[in-house]
Design a protein around this motif. Structure first.
Motif, short mmCIF file in Angstrom:
data_model
loop_
_atom_site.label_atom_id
_atom_site.label_comp_id
_atom_site.label_asym_id
_atom_site.label_seq_id
_atom_site.Cartn_x
_atom_site.Cartn_y
_atom_site.Cartn_z
N SER A 54 -6.28 -1.29 -3.18
CA SER A 54 -5.53 -0.48 -4.39
C SER A 54 -6.30 -0.98 -5.46
O SER A 54 -7.74 -1.33 -4.88
CB SER A 54 -4.67 -1.80 -4.26
N GLY A 55 -6.08 -0.72 -6.51
CA GLY A 55 -7.24 -1.52 -7.72
C GLY A 55 -7.51 0.16 -8.32
O GLY A 55 -8.32 -0.28 -9.24
N ALA A 56 -7.37 1.75 -8.39
CA ALA A 56 -7.56 2.83 -9.09
C ALA A 56 -7.58 2.36 -10.27
O ALA A 56 -8.34 1.94 -11.36
CB ALA A 56 -6.80 3.17 -8.65
N ILE A 57 -5.73 1.72 -10.36
CA ILE A 57 -5.44 2.03 -11.84
C ILE A 57 -6.17 0.70 -12.45
O ILE A 57 -6.22 0.77 -13.90
CB ILE A 57 -4.23 1.85 -12.47
N ALA A 58 -6.00 -0.53 -12.01
CA ALA A 58 -7.30 -1.63 -12.86
C ALA A 58 -8.24 -1.80 -12.70
O ALA A 58 -8.67 -1.81 -13.76
CB ALA A 58 -6.56 -3.27 -11.26
N GLU A 140 -2.58 4.55 -2.31
CA GLU A 140 -2.27 6.52 -2.59
C GLU A 140 -2.36 7.43 -3.69
O GLU A 140 -3.38 6.80 -4.32
CB GLU A 140 -0.91 5.49 -3.05
N ARG A 150 7.13 7.21 -4.28
CA ARG A 150 5.91 6.42 -4.59
C ARG A 150 6.25 5.39 -3.02
O ARG A 150 7.52 5.18 -2.47
CB ARG A 150 6.01 5.96 -5.50
N ASP A 153 4.47 0.20 -2.82
CA ASP A 153 2.71 -0.65 -2.66
C ASP A 153 1.86 -0.55 -1.92
O ASP A 153 2.63 -0.10 -1.04
CB ASP A 153 3.79 -1.87 -3.11
N ASN A 154 1.50 -0.80 -2.04
CA ASN A 154 0.26 -0.93 -0.97
C ASN A 154 0.18 -1.54 0.40
O ASN A 154 -0.33 -1.05 1.14
CB ASN A 154 -1.29 -0.58 -1.71
N GLY A 215 -1.41 -4.96 -10.97
CA GLY A 215 -1.22 -4.10 -9.30
C GLY A 215 1.26 -4.93 -9.06
O GLY A 215 1.11 -4.13 -10.26
N THR A 216 1.04 -3.65 -8.43
CA THR A 216 2.59 -3.66 -7.63
C THR A 216 2.44 -5.13 -6.42
O THR A 216 1.14 -5.20 -6.02
CB THR A 216 2.82 -2.86 -7.80
N1 GLU Z 1 -2.02 2.70 -5.53
C1 GLU Z 1 -1.93 1.21 -6.97
C2 GLU Z 1 -3.71 1.41 -7.32
O1 GLU Z 1 -4.84 1.71 -6.52
C3 GLU Z 1 -1.90 -0.18 -6.97
C4 GLU Z 1 -1.07 0.11 -5.71
C5 GLU Z 1 -0.24 -1.35 -6.05
O2 GLU Z 1 -0.66 -2.15 -6.22
O3 GLU Z 1 0.51 -1.82 -4.23
O4 GLU Z 1 -4.13 1.14 -8.45
#
Ligand code: GLU
Length: 282
Positions: A54-58, A140, A150, A153-154, A215-216
Motif C-alpha cells: 500500500s502507500g501510493a496515495i499516502a 490496487e 474496489r 483494502d489491500n 490508508g484504509t
Molecule cells: N491502494 C491504496 C494505496 O496504495 C491503499 C489501500 C489500503 O490502505 O488498504 O494508497
C-alpha cells in the motif's frame, strides 16, 4: 511447503507479504530498507516472496498540494495514486538496487481477479517474475478503481493474491504487533496468539474498519483477510512491520490464523468469501 504452524514460515516456499501505508510513508519511509533486507534474506533461504505494498496515495500526499489528510473525493484519490505509485515503486526499486534485485509492478483491479483471462495473465506473469528472480510488487490499480469496484483494502487484496498464487502463507504487516481481544487500550484486552479455523471471530472485539489519514483498514480488515486466507488453506500471520525479519523466520510473534486443513486447493476463480464482515468481527 504450506505453513501449518507459525514456525513453518521459515520453510514456506511461497509467501505473500503485505505492508500497510503508515508503515512506509511520511516519516516511515526508512522502513522500506528494513523490509527489503528481510525479504532479500528470505529469498536467500530459497523462499519466493510476493509483496503487496500500500502507500501510493499516502506517498503522494506530501508531494501534491491537496491537503495533508487522505483526500475524500475520487478524482483526487485517483490522481494521487497515479503520482504516488510511481514514487513508491521508485523507492522500493532504489532500496532493492542495494541487493541487485529488480521489482516488477503489478496493478490489479477487483474485476481483473473476477475474470478468468486477466486472472490467468496475472498469475502467469507473477510466476514468471519469480522464476526470473524478480520481486513482484502488487497494489490496487487505484487510478481506475471507484468505491463500488474496489477490493476495499489491500488486506483483502493480499489474501486474494495469496489464493491466486497458491501461496503457502500470508504475512500482514502494519503498526500493530498482534490482534487483541478488544481495543488494546481497554483494560483486560490481551493479544491473541492463535485463531483456529473454527474459532468464532465474534468472540473478539476488533476495531471497526477505519480509514485513517493515509490508508484504509484496521484490525477488522486484517482479521477478515486472514480468515479468507485461512479458509483456503493458507496460514496467515498478523504482526507489525518492525517484526518482519522475525515473522519470516517463523518466530513466535503476532497472531497466527491456522489454515483449514481440509481446504480445497486454490482454483482458477475468485474464492467464495465466507461472510466475515464487521458483523462477525465485532
Ligand atoms: N491502494 C491504496 C494505496 O496504495 C491503499 C489501500 C489500503 O490502505 O488498504 O494508497
Amino acid at each position: 511447503m504450506t505453513a501449518r504452524v507459525r514456525s513453518d514460515l521459515s520453510e514456506a516456499r511461497r509467501i505473500v507479504v503485505k505492508v500497510g501505508s503508515s508503515s512506509i510513508s511520511g516519516d516511515a519511509t526508512w522502513r522500506i530498507d528494513m523490509l527489503v533486507d528481510a525479504i532479500v534474506t528470505a529469498r536467500a533461504r530459497g523462499q519466493e516472496i510476493i509483496l503487496v505494498s500500500s502507500g501510493a496515495i499516502a506517498t503522494a500526499l506530501s508531494l501534491l498540494d491537496v491537503g495533508s489528510g487522505r483526500p475524500d473525493d475520487l478524482a483526487t484519490q485517483q490522481a494521487a495514486a497515479a503520482v504516488g505509485q510511481n514514487v513508491l515503486l521508485w523507492r522500493w526499486q532504489s532500496s532493492l538496487d542495494r541487493h541487485s534485485v529488480l521489482a516488477g509492478q503489478v496493478l490489479l483491479t477487483l474485476s481483473d481477479l473476477q475474470h478468468m483471462t486477466p486472472r490467468i495473465n496475472a498469475r502467469r506473469a507473477m510466476d514468471r517474475m519469480l522464476t526470473l528472480g524478480v520481486l513482484p510488487i502488487v497494489n490496487e490499480n487505484d487510478t481506475v478503481a471507484t468505491h463500488e469496484i474496489r477490493f476495499g483494502d489491500n488486506d483483502r487484496l493480499s489474501a486474494l493474491v495469496a489464493h491466486l498464487m497458491k501461496a503457502d502463507a500470508l504475512v500482514l504487516l502494519s503498526d500493530i504487533t498482534a490482534l487483541y481481544t478488544a481495543p488494546p487500550d481497554r483494560p483486560g484486552s490481551r493479544p491473541i496468539d492463535t485463531i483456529g479455523p473454527e474459532d468464532d471471530l465474534r468472540a473478539y472485539e476488533f476495531g471497526d474498519k477505519v480509514v485513517n489519514s493515509v490508508g484504509t483498514g484496521g484490525a477488522a480488515t486484517k482479521a477478515m483477510a486472514a480468515r479468507l486466507a485461512q479458509d483456503h488453506g493458507i496460514g496467515a500471520l498478523v504482526t507489525s512491520a518492525d517484526n518482519v525479519s522475525e515473522a519470516l523466520a517463523g518466530a513466535n510473534i503476532g497472531t497466527w490464523f491456522a489454515p483449514t486443513p481440509t481446504a480445497e486447493p486454490a482454483t482458477g476463480t475468485l474464492p467464495v468469501i465466507r461472510d466475515v464482515d464487521t458483523q462477525e468481527t465485532r
